[in-house]
Design a protein around this motif. Structure first.
Motif, PDB file in Angstrom:
ATOM      1  N   ALA A   1      -9.244  18.740 -47.423  1.00 10.42           N
ATOM      2  CA  ALA A   1      -8.897  20.084 -47.894  1.00 10.42           C
ATOM      3  C   ALA A   1     -10.150  20.861 -48.287  1.00 10.42           C
ATOM      4  CB  ALA A   1      -7.944  19.988 -49.087  1.00 10.42           C
ATOM      5  N   CYS A   2     -11.094  20.168 -48.941  1.00  5.55           N
ATOM      6  CA  CYS A   2     -12.354  20.804 -49.349  1.00  5.55           C
ATOM      7  C   CYS A   2     -13.142  21.263 -48.131  1.00  5.55           C
ATOM      8  CB  CYS A   2     -13.167  19.814 -50.181  1.00  5.55           C
ATOM      9  SG  CYS A   2     -14.756  20.460 -50.755  1.00  5.55           S
ATOM     10  N   ARG A   3     -13.229  20.375 -47.144  1.00  3.78           N
ATOM     11  CA  ARG A   3     -13.959  20.720 -45.911  1.00  3.78           C
ATOM     12  C   ARG A   3     -13.310  21.910 -45.218  1.00  3.78           C
ATOM     13  NH1 ARG A   3     -13.641  17.248 -40.299  1.00  3.78           N
ATOM     14  NH2 ARG A   3     -14.574  18.846 -38.973  1.00  3.78           N
TER      15      ARG A   3
ATOM     16  N   VAL B   1      -3.816  17.966 -43.327  1.00  2.00           N
ATOM     17  CA  VAL B   1      -3.581  17.942 -44.779  1.00  2.00           C
ATOM     18  C   VAL B   1      -2.084  17.912 -45.076  1.00  2.00           C
ATOM     19  CG1 VAL B   1      -3.870  19.201 -46.946  1.00  2.00           C
ATOM     20  CG2 VAL B   1      -5.780  19.030 -45.352  1.00  2.00           C
ATOM     21  N   ASP B   2      -1.288  18.635 -44.294  1.00  2.00           N
ATOM     22  CA  ASP B   2       0.169  18.599 -44.466  1.00  2.00           C
ATOM     23  C   ASP B   2       0.707  17.183 -44.230  1.00  2.00           C
ATOM     24  OD1 ASP B   2       0.293  21.270 -45.065  1.00  2.00           O
ATOM     25  OD2 ASP B   2       0.862  21.911 -43.045  1.00  2.00           O
ATOM     26  N   ARG B   3       0.155  16.515 -43.219  1.00  4.81           N
ATOM     27  CA  ARG B   3       0.573  15.130 -42.938  1.00  4.81           C
ATOM     28  C   ARG B   3       0.198  14.212 -44.104  1.00  4.81           C
ATOM     29  NH1 ARG B   3      -2.737  14.087 -37.958  1.00  4.81           N
ATOM     30  NH2 ARG B   3      -2.136  11.910 -38.333  1.00  4.81           N
ATOM     31  N   PHE B   4      -0.985  14.455 -44.650  1.00  6.06           N
ATOM     32  CA  PHE B   4      -1.406  13.680 -45.824  1.00  6.06           C
ATOM     33  C   PHE B   4      -0.395  13.829 -46.956  1.00  6.06           C
ATOM     34  CE2 PHE B   4      -5.973  13.404 -44.399  1.00  6.06           C
ATOM     35  CZ  PHE B   4      -6.143  12.049 -44.654  1.00  6.06           C
ATOM     36  N   GLU B   5      -0.005  15.086 -47.219  1.00 13.08           N
ATOM     37  CA  GLU B   5       0.902  15.323 -48.341  1.00 13.08           C
ATOM     38  C   GLU B   5       2.254  14.655 -48.110  1.00 13.08           C
ATOM     39  OE1 GLU B   5       2.627  19.006 -51.020  1.00 13.08           O
ATOM     40  OE2 GLU B   5       2.553  19.205 -48.843  1.00 13.08           O
ATOM     41  N   ASP B   6       2.788  14.765 -46.895  1.00 13.23           N
ATOM     42  CA  ASP B   6       4.082  14.151 -46.594  1.00 13.23           C
ATOM     43  C   ASP B   6       4.024  12.635 -46.769  1.00 13.23           C
ATOM     44  OD1 ASP B   6       5.129  16.615 -46.018  1.00 13.23           O
ATOM     45  OD2 ASP B   6       4.873  16.441 -43.847  1.00 13.23           O
TER      46      ASP B   6
ATOM     47  N   ARG C   1      -5.074   5.905 -53.992  1.00  6.80           N
ATOM     48  CA  ARG C   1      -6.288   6.562 -54.489  1.00  6.80           C
ATOM     49  C   ARG C   1      -7.237   6.879 -53.335  1.00  6.80           C
ATOM     50  NH1 ARG C   1     -11.349   5.480 -55.405  1.00  6.80           N
ATOM     51  NH2 ARG C   1     -11.150   3.316 -54.732  1.00  6.80           N
ATOM     52  N   GLU C   2      -7.429   5.917 -52.446  1.00  9.46           N
ATOM     53  CA  GLU C   2      -8.325   6.116 -51.306  1.00  9.46           C
ATOM     54  C   GLU C   2      -7.821   7.243 -50.405  1.00  9.46           C
ATOM     55  OE1 GLU C   2     -11.136   4.680 -50.592  1.00  9.46           O
ATOM     56  OE2 GLU C   2     -11.240   2.944 -51.918  1.00  9.46           O
ATOM     57  N   VAL C   3      -6.531   7.240 -50.129  1.00 10.83           N
ATOM     58  CA  VAL C   3      -5.965   8.244 -49.223  1.00 10.83           C
ATOM     59  C   VAL C   3      -5.959   9.630 -49.868  1.00 10.83           C
ATOM     60  CG1 VAL C   3      -3.935   8.890 -47.874  1.00 10.83           C
ATOM     61  CG2 VAL C   3      -4.578   6.482 -48.069  1.00 10.83           C
ATOM     62  N   THR C   4      -5.659   9.696 -51.164  1.00  8.61           N
ATOM     63  CA  THR C   4      -5.690  10.991 -51.855  1.00  8.61           C
ATOM     64  C   THR C   4      -7.107  11.554 -51.872  1.00  8.61           C
ATOM     65  OG1 THR C   4      -3.889  10.221 -53.284  1.00  8.61           O
ATOM     66  CG2 THR C   4      -5.023  12.216 -53.955  1.00  8.61           C
ATOM     67  N   SER C   5      -8.095  10.682 -52.049  1.00  7.29           N
ATOM     68  CA  SER C   5      -9.488  11.128 -51.999  1.00  7.29           C
ATOM     69  C   SER C   5      -9.835  11.661 -50.611  1.00  7.29           C
ATOM     70  CB  SER C   5     -10.426   9.970 -52.365  1.00  7.29           C
ATOM     71  OG  SER C   5     -10.239   9.566 -53.705  1.00  7.29           O
ATOM     72  N   ALA C   6      -9.324  10.986 -49.566  1.00  2.87           N
ATOM     73  CA  ALA C   6      -9.551  11.460 -48.192  1.00  2.87           C
ATOM     74  C   ALA C   6      -8.883  12.816 -47.987  1.00  2.87           C
ATOM     75  CB  ALA C   6      -9.009  10.444 -47.195  1.00  2.87           C
ATOM     76  N   MET C   7      -7.688  12.978 -48.544  1.00  4.49           N
ATOM     77  CA  MET C   7      -6.991  14.265 -48.461  1.00  4.49           C
ATOM     78  C   MET C   7      -7.783  15.354 -49.173  1.00  4.49           C
ATOM     79  SD  MET C   7      -3.238  15.251 -49.987  1.00  4.49           S
ATOM     80  CE  MET C   7      -2.529  16.882 -49.737  1.00  4.49           C
TER      81      MET C   7
END
Length: 586
Positions: free
Chosen positions: A364-366, A393-398, A354-360
């Motif tokens: 992405a918003c920024r 953001v790509d790294r976040f998704e992976d 949850r924390e990491v998805t929120s950071a992602m």
């Protein structure tokens, strides 16, 4: 000692280790899957950390397991090194509880009701109750209690087997001679370190020492150095667990070793100097299971009491010893939260996801907001930042996608499954939003390089649409982070407004082309911007719908949107009319 006795001894050790593991797992399940969350959330002060570390270790019966968990907390950014030191101290103290449980093996039978308290009778009763609960129980809590009782019975049976196997050694002069040699402090400490490193459990090592005490050949001067060596040897599995950790995780693992080494250095120095002066008479006293458990607990308790005031100093020392040579990458620090160690504790793994998805989501918003700024204020530095954030953001998704899929194979309750589904459904939308941010930045670059200037009418329309995009993006990201399903219902009406605006603007652009107000060169970029804006709104809609659909345990979003637009319920109509006025092109 015959071959049969050796095999019985090894079998007793195996049963002992298995029983301790089974009992610890059962205790942990009975305590609930939020035990780990409680540990890191409530360890804000050193004293609280010590108490919680002691309690959790007493439950899961392993200081190494608690300390490995804490290494994961620090490695993922959930806990600071200073905060972790108190918990590690508590873990070192809490592991001594197993020795007291094993003292029950000293209970011998007699006549009448006393015979019911004998080890064999007690073990048998506990085993019968445990197996009945395991076979007849249907609830997970009942099965866990059965595991606890069966684990205790197996542990006690293993202890009895070890004691029985070594009983003949009480007549062996060779065995007595070997044990006597361990009274040499350096040799005794070394033996304790090596033995504990091999079996990977301080509790088991103390238990085996207690079994040897049955022979009557273990004296205080033999037991004390071995117990000190056991304390140091327990740090080995923790150090091994930190091999793949970041700088903070390695520091925390080293703290475990540091505390034990300091404890041994302090109390060995104090005791042996005092003994050289006063010649304590109890050094030759024969140890029992109770006295060994007491000595083990007192040694660990004294170490914790002496070192607690120096937690800050120990933190500075490990930071000096293991310096951080590289600057911290904020995105990497966020992604480090996805600790492999936490996969065994789904509540923790999901909390970190949850924390990491929120950071992602925020990244992405920024990225999209910055790309919108480039349309009117282009800079090469800003464009490069968009590219860097897109890669991030790509790294976040992976990382998130891989981690979430690993969570799905674990045993999850309904709520946890819903949470994981929500994250899996939304991370691709955040990644696509960042892709469109890069597309918009490339449009801005083309506008800058070709010196494209839109007409006043087109500029006004783009400004209105851009405002709507900023609002829908902020609304979607905030509702996701806050899990606000009420505000999520505002997104779909705004997405429909964006679609309407794009259709109107395309129609107006064609009209301007026919009137000669705009050129084809301007038109290509203008249409590219509209396409990306419309896609961004679609992904915002997907994010909001994922939250809404979770409430009905369904992910048939297309059916939901279709029915929503057909029915046009009061809330949808209210928000739509509000947005229609706010984002008018007139």
């Amino acid at each position: 000692m015959s071959i049969s006795d050796v095999i019985t001894l090894l079998g007793g050790v195996a049963l002992f280790l298995f029983g301790m593991s089974l009992m610890g797992d059962g205790l942990k399940k009975v305590a609930g899957n939020k035990l780990e969350l409680v540990l890191y959330r409530l360890s804000s002060t050193p004293l609280r950390g010590v108490l919680l570390g002691t309690g959790v270790t007493a439950v899961i019966q392993s200081s190494s397991a608690t300390s490995v968990m804490v290494v994961g907390f620090v490695n993922s950014g959930m806990m600071q090194v200073k905060q972790a030191i108190g918990v590690v101290m508590g873990a070192i103290l809490g592991t001594s509880i197993t020795g007291w449980i094993l003292c029950l093996s000293d209970i011998s039978g007699g006549s009448g009701w006393v015979d019911l308290l004998s080890t064999a009778t007690l073990t048998g009763i506990v085993a019968v109750v445990g197996i009945v609960l395991r076979m007849a129980g249907k609830k997970q809590s009942t099965l866990s209690v059965g595991n606890i009782l069966m684990g205790f019975a197996v542990l006690m049976f293993g202890m009895s087997s070890m004691s029985g196997a070594v009983a003949p050694l009480k007549e062996s002069e060779a065995f007595t001679g070997i044990l006597t040699s361990f009274s040499n402090p350096f040799l005794g400490i070394l033996v304790g370190i090596v033995f504990t490193s091999v079996i990977q459990s301080a509790s088991a090592a103390v238990g085996i020492l207690q079994a040897l005490a049955i022979t009557g050949a273990v004296t205080y001067e033999v037991a004390f150095p071995i117990i000190m060596g056991i304390a140091i040897g327990a740090a080995v599995p923790v150090l091994l667990s930190a091999l793949g950790a970041n700088i903070h995780g390695r520091r925390t693992a080293f703290v475990y070793l540091l505390i034990d080494v300091l404890g041994v250095a302090i109390w060995a120095t104090v005791f042996y100097i005092a003994n050289a002066i006063f010649h304590f008479p109890f050094t030759t006293a024969t140890m029992t299971t109770v006295s060994i458990a007491l000595l083990n607990t007192l040694f660990r308790l004294a170490t914790v009491i002496v070192l607690v005031p120096f937690i800050g100093l120990m933190e500075r020392f490990v930071c000096f010893l293991i310096p951080d040579k590289n600057g911290a990458d904020p995105a990497k620090l966020e992604m480090d939260r996805l600790e492999e160690r936490f996969l065994q504790h789904p509540a923790l793994a999901i909390e970190q996801s949850r924390e990491v998805t929120s950071a992602m989501a925020n990244t992405a918003c920024r990225n999209l907001m910055d790309s919108l700024d480039l349309i009117t204020a282009y800079s090469e530095k800003g464009f490069q930042l968009i590219q860097e954030l897109e890669t991030t953001v790509d790294r976040f998704e992976d990382k998130l996608g891989t981690y979430l899929m690993k969570i799905t194979v674990k045993s999850l309750n309904t709520r946890q499954s819903e949470e994981v589904s929500k994250y899996l459904h939304t991370i691709s939308d955040f990644e696509r939003i960042s892709d469109h941010a890069l597309n918009i930045a490339e449009c801005a670059k083309e506008i800058h390089e070709k010196s494209i200037v839109f007409s006043g009418e087109a500029s006004h329309e783009l400004q209105v649409l851009e405002t709507a995009i900023r609002d829908i993006l902020s609304l979607a990201v905030n509702t996701f982070i806050e899990n606000n399903t009420e505000d999520a219902r505002r997104v779909e009406p705004l997405e429909e407004i964006v679609d309407t605006l794009c259709d109107e603007m395309k129609s107006h652009h064609i009209d301007r082309l026919q009137r000669g107000v705009c050129t084809l060169n301007q038109g290509f970029v203008f249409n590219d911007l509209l396409t990306n804006f419309e896609r961004v709104a679609d992904h915002c809609s997907n994010i909001a719908l994922a939250l809404i659909e979770l409430q009905s345990d369904s992910f048939d979003t297309h059916e939901y949107v279709r029915s929503l637009k057909q029915v046009k319920d009061d809330s949808f109509a209210k928000y739509y009319d509000e947005y229609k006025i706010k984002y008018s092109l007139q």
